[in-house]
Design an enzyme around this catalytic site. Sequence first.
Site: not given
Length: 388
Positions: A173, A338, A368
Amino acid sequence: MPEPRTQQRRRALPGTPPRASSAWREGDPVGRRQFADLGPLDLEAGGHLPGVRLAYETWGALAPDGSNAVLVLHALTGDSHVTGEAGPGHPTPGWWSTLVGPGAPIDTDRWFVVAPNVLGGCQGSTGPASTAPDGHPWGSRFPQLTVRDQVAAEARLAEQLGIGSWALVVGASMGGQRALEWAVTVPHRVRRLAAIATTAQTSGDQIASFHTQLAALAADPRFRGGDYYAAPDGEGPHVGLGLARQIAHQTYRSAAELDQRFGRIPQGGEEPLDGGRFAVQSYLDHHGDKLARRFDANTYAVLTRSMITHDLGRDRGGVEAALATVTADTLVVAVDSDRLFLPAQSERIAAGIPGAGPVRTLRTPYGHDGFLIEHEQLGPLVRAHLER
């Protein structure tokens, strides 16, 4: 004014008013944190920090030749406490304990693991809640940061620790954005790279989501433009921070998971036709309140802005030109469900880095957050990449 130390040490429990900011402050329990003072730093957007401190944690022992060092970079609301139990100074357990530790895929009996709290963070590193040279918290005066600024500070930390190059730089991320920036800024210092559920350049859709989160913060009158640190318990920007988290959390989980898990089930004891909530509304309320009790609103804003401006190709001839300079042996991992950092963005990273190989995909309904949850899929990929 800085908070009294008795107030700094207090941590709000569920059902009690949260502190105006849950940032770590001088006088709070240190826990496993170590601190590195890195000197002044000129920033990419034109600002300046007269003194930078990074909080960090380490596990394992550094080899005499420094060859076994691994850098782990956290996501937006993470911190340096990657692995280990909760305790004084660490209100929650390590966020990646399934991946880092003795015998884990990143085996701390073999590898020396370093995890810094990002520059601009709120868990001991220089950030908006830190004390400025005038003795007051930076607050609204804290300058704009970019991912490159954050990596510049981390590079100084590596130098101070005597680490010339990393056996692996791994991040997911927002942490994956920094991992990519490491591999482009100082390619000779990154031998292996793992970029997980991330992007080389923030998209318009992602900027739109981040913008609404910032707007939710700014709309809270208790945000006070960013100068709320002297506010009493319960008078901080908790509503705005909670709303920002709720907006974000919808991108952290998949639509299918939310529908299968909650659907249209009412929250226990509540009637939606009479002003009550559905269970999914209660779920989002819970996560918003939870973050307000462990994080800092200004840090959320500063780090979100750094993601908005993230562009690996800025002043480098574009993203593909920047990716082409990466020399690290690279693992790229996507999450199939995601909806924050789309699998296509991982495909772009893998296509642009010479010899990166095909994208490896985590199959999960969790969206995610799969990079935090699917350790049985992710762990073997990271272990094999690190040991080959």
